[in-house]
Design a protein around this motif. Structure first.
Motif, PDB file in Angstrom:
ATOM      1  N   VAL A 323       0.837  -1.200   0.000  1.00  0.00           N
ATOM      2  CA  VAL A 323       0.000   0.000   0.000  1.00  0.00           C
ATOM      3  C   VAL A 323       0.873   1.252   0.000  1.00  0.00           C
ATOM      4  O   VAL A 323       0.529   2.262  -0.619  1.00  0.00           O
ATOM      5  CB  VAL A 323      -0.959  -0.020   1.205  1.00  0.00           C
ATOM      6  N   SER A 324       2.023   1.195   0.686  1.00  0.00           N
ATOM      7  CA  SER A 324       2.945   2.330   0.672  1.00  0.00           C
ATOM      8  C   SER A 324       3.378   2.661  -0.751  1.00  0.00           C
ATOM      9  O   SER A 324       3.573   3.825  -1.104  1.00  0.00           O
ATOM     10  CB  SER A 324       4.182   2.026   1.527  1.00  0.00           C
ATOM     11  N   TYR A 325       3.517   1.626  -1.581  1.00  0.00           N
ATOM     12  CA  TYR A 325       3.910   1.810  -2.979  1.00  0.00           C
ATOM     13  C   TYR A 325       2.716   2.094  -3.889  1.00  0.00           C
ATOM     14  O   TYR A 325       2.844   2.063  -5.106  1.00  0.00           O
ATOM     15  CB  TYR A 325       4.641   0.567  -3.487  1.00  0.00           C
ATOM     16  N   ARG A 326       1.562   2.350  -3.290  1.00  0.00           N
ATOM     17  CA  ARG A 326       0.330   2.656  -4.037  1.00  0.00           C
ATOM     18  C   ARG A 326      -0.095   1.486  -4.925  1.00  0.00           C
ATOM     19  O   ARG A 326      -0.500   1.673  -6.080  1.00  0.00           O
ATOM     20  CB  ARG A 326       0.496   3.907  -4.900  1.00  0.00           C
ATOM     21  N   LYS A 327      -0.008   0.284  -4.408  1.00  0.00           N
ATOM     22  CA  LYS A 327      -0.425  -0.887  -5.162  1.00  0.00           C
ATOM     23  C   LYS A 327      -1.694  -1.480  -4.566  1.00  0.00           C
ATOM     24  O   LYS A 327      -1.829  -1.580  -3.344  1.00  0.00           O
ATOM     25  CB  LYS A 327       0.677  -1.954  -5.158  1.00  0.00           C
ATOM     26  N   PRO A 328      -2.641  -1.886  -5.409  1.00  0.00           N
ATOM     27  CA  PRO A 328      -3.796  -2.612  -4.885  1.00  0.00           C
ATOM     28  C   PRO A 328      -3.332  -3.979  -4.401  1.00  0.00           C
ATOM     29  O   PRO A 328      -2.288  -4.486  -4.832  1.00  0.00           O
ATOM     30  CB  PRO A 328      -4.721  -2.731  -6.104  1.00  0.00           C
ATOM     31  N   VAL A 329      -4.097  -4.564  -3.511  1.00  0.00           N
ATOM     32  CA  VAL A 329      -3.696  -5.831  -2.895  1.00  0.00           C
ATOM     33  C   VAL A 329      -4.864  -6.807  -2.911  1.00  0.00           C
ATOM     34  O   VAL A 329      -6.011  -6.418  -2.661  1.00  0.00           O
ATOM     35  CB  VAL A 329      -3.233  -5.616  -1.434  1.00  0.00           C
ATOM     36  N   ARG A 372      -5.368   3.330 -10.090  1.00  0.00           N
ATOM     37  CA  ARG A 372      -6.304   4.181  -9.340  1.00  0.00           C
ATOM     38  C   ARG A 372      -6.661   3.544  -8.000  1.00  0.00           C
ATOM     39  O   ARG A 372      -6.775   4.236  -6.980  1.00  0.00           O
ATOM     40  CB  ARG A 372      -7.563   4.427 -10.174  1.00  0.00           C
ATOM     41  N   GLU A 373      -6.839   2.227  -7.998  1.00  0.00           N
ATOM     42  CA  GLU A 373      -7.177   1.551  -6.740  1.00  0.00           C
ATOM     43  C   GLU A 373      -6.002   1.570  -5.766  1.00  0.00           C
ATOM     44  O   GLU A 373      -6.187   1.631  -4.549  1.00  0.00           O
ATOM     45  CB  GLU A 373      -7.626   0.116  -7.025  1.00  0.00           C
ATOM     46  N   GLY A 374      -4.780   1.515  -6.306  1.00  0.00           N
ATOM     47  CA  GLY A 374      -3.612   1.617  -5.446  1.00  0.00           C
ATOM     48  C   GLY A 374      -3.534   2.967  -4.752  1.00  0.00           C
ATOM     49  O   GLY A 374      -3.202   3.059  -3.566  1.00  0.00           O
ATOM     50  N   LEU A 375      -3.860   4.029  -5.484  1.00  0.00           N
ATOM     51  CA  LEU A 375      -3.899   5.367  -4.887  1.00  0.00           C
ATOM     52  C   LEU A 375      -4.966   5.443  -3.804  1.00  0.00           C
ATOM     53  O   LEU A 375      -4.759   6.048  -2.743  1.00  0.00           O
ATOM     54  CB  LEU A 375      -4.182   6.411  -5.969  1.00  0.00           C
TER      55      LEU A 375
END
Length: 403
Positions: A323-329, A372-375
């Motif tokens: 999440v810190s790297y703006r990635k969806p999980v 977008r979801e990662g953001l």
């Protein structure tokens, strides 16, 4: 003296000491390296946060005199250790190195004296803590894991146990097995218990921990620079050699990955960390990288990160990292313990193989939407995982103890 958390300051601003500068003794059997796995990164991040706010942090590194795993002359890696003074009993400091002269003449460890990383503390460790406390006026002793609690208690200084997880719940495969009663007894010898998630805090209270239990999340890392280039159809798993990581990866490769490849033959999976050693033969389009110096490039090109854990306790730091790297999980319920509030905000929960694959495919098939979801995940997590919010309990405890 108040419990307010001061603003983070620049390096030059930290040179001017406040009226009372909190002093913290961090006691550990391992150095808290920033890249030393999830637990090391968690401890290091907390210590660096304390340093950034003007606290003086000493790290008492407990190693047996006959421990041949450390060379006679060794250096402390500079990455992540800035501002932390290391105390290594029995060693002489020579510049930025530590010299253990007896290791030149006796390199074989004595099994009768060796201390396993997870075993209960021994008398020599208590003596080392006592000597360190007698030389420094500390406001708090922060111990790394529950087994050091007896060595840190009884020195007239407030003690905080950094637990990382519920050890008695993860006994399978551990070096030393603790029962729930033994774990509670050890934690009750500390003044405060720091649980990495609400789930762990509840477990500690259920097993009979009577001391104050505080939730201390792993904070988000600083957001990396944004990159306009879209990620590719790749997913990423990062994990240490810890048993549940290997089991979760095996389940994903056997049950989930074939479904993903059937629907999207161009999909790729990158696996980083010591968990790669558990895979005897990599399936099609699975790339085992082992330990890597910089995870940034792997997160950059990944459309989605996965946390396919089937068991385990504690906050899953790999999820916070993603999440810190703006990635969806995409994660199982186990992987989301203690951080369920992110579900639906760029983080998907899936426990069945087909559901897990469906969510992974959704992100791989539409990298722009995945971005977008990662953001969204990052923004939601910032509400409760910023450093000043996550680590506030430690500062509040010290402010009370210093009065």
């Amino acid at each position: 003296m108040t419990g307010a958390i001061p603003e983070a300051r620049s390096h030059s601003a930290r040179a001017a000491r406040p009226e009372h500068r909190y002093r913290v003794l961090f006691v550990s059997r391992k150095l808290p390296f920033a890249d030393g796995g999830g637990n090391g990164a968690y401890a290091n991040d907390l210590l660096q946060w304390l340093v950034a706010r003007g606290a003086a942090v000493d790290c008492l590194l407990l190693t047996e005199l006959d421990d041949s795993t450390i060379p006679p002359l060794w250096s402390i890696p500079q990455k992540g250790m800035s501002g932390i003074r290391v105390i290594n009993p029995g060693a002489f400091r020579v510049g930025d190195r530590y010299l253990h002269p007896w290791r030149f003449v006796r390199r074989k460890p004595d099994p009768a004296r060796a201390v396993r990383t997870t075993a209960p503390s021994v008398a020599a460790e208590r003596v080392a803590v006592k000597q360190a406390v007698s030389r420094g006026k500390y406001d708090a002793i922060l111990m790394n894991y529950l087994w050091l609690a007896p060595a840190c208690a009884g020195h007239g200084v407030t003690t905080l146990a950094l637990t990382h997880d519920v050890w008695s719940d993860r006994a399978a495969g551990a070096e030393y097995v603790y029962t729930a009663d033994e774990e509670a007894a050890l934690l009750n010898s500390a003044d405060h218990v720091l649980a990495i998630s609400p789930y762990d805090a509840t477990r500690f209270e259920q097993m009979g921990v009577s001391k104050p239990v505080h939730v201390l999340y792993k904070a988000l890392a600083a957001a990396p620079p944004e990159d306009s280039s879209p990620p590719s159809a790749r997913c990423l798993f990062v994990g240490s050699g810890y048993g549940p990581n290997a089991e979760g990866l095996a389940w994903f490769l056997e049950k989930v990955w074939p479904i993903v490849l059937e629907e999207l033959p161009s999909a790729h999976l990158d696996v980083c960390g010591a968990v790669c050693g558990s895979v005897k033969e990599a399936p099609l389009n699975v790339h085992l990288h082992g330990r890597v110096a910089d995870l940034g490039e792997f997160y950059h090109r990944a459309a989605v990160a996965i946390v396919p854990l089937l068991r385990g306790t504690g906050l899953k730091i790999k999820l916070v990292e993603a999440v810190s790297y703006r990635k969806p999980v995409v994660s199982t319920s186990i992987g989301l313990q203690g951080i369920e509030q992110l579900i639906g905000h760029g983080v998907d929960r899936a426990d069945a193989a087909r559901d897990f694959a469906t969510n992974v495919l959704r992100h791989l098939s539409d990298p722009a939407s995945a971005g977008r979801e990662g953001l969204l995940a990052r923004r939601e997590a910032e509400r409760f995982l910023s450093s000043d919010t996550a680590y506030a309990p430690v500062w509040e405890i010290m402010s009370t103890s210093a009065k």
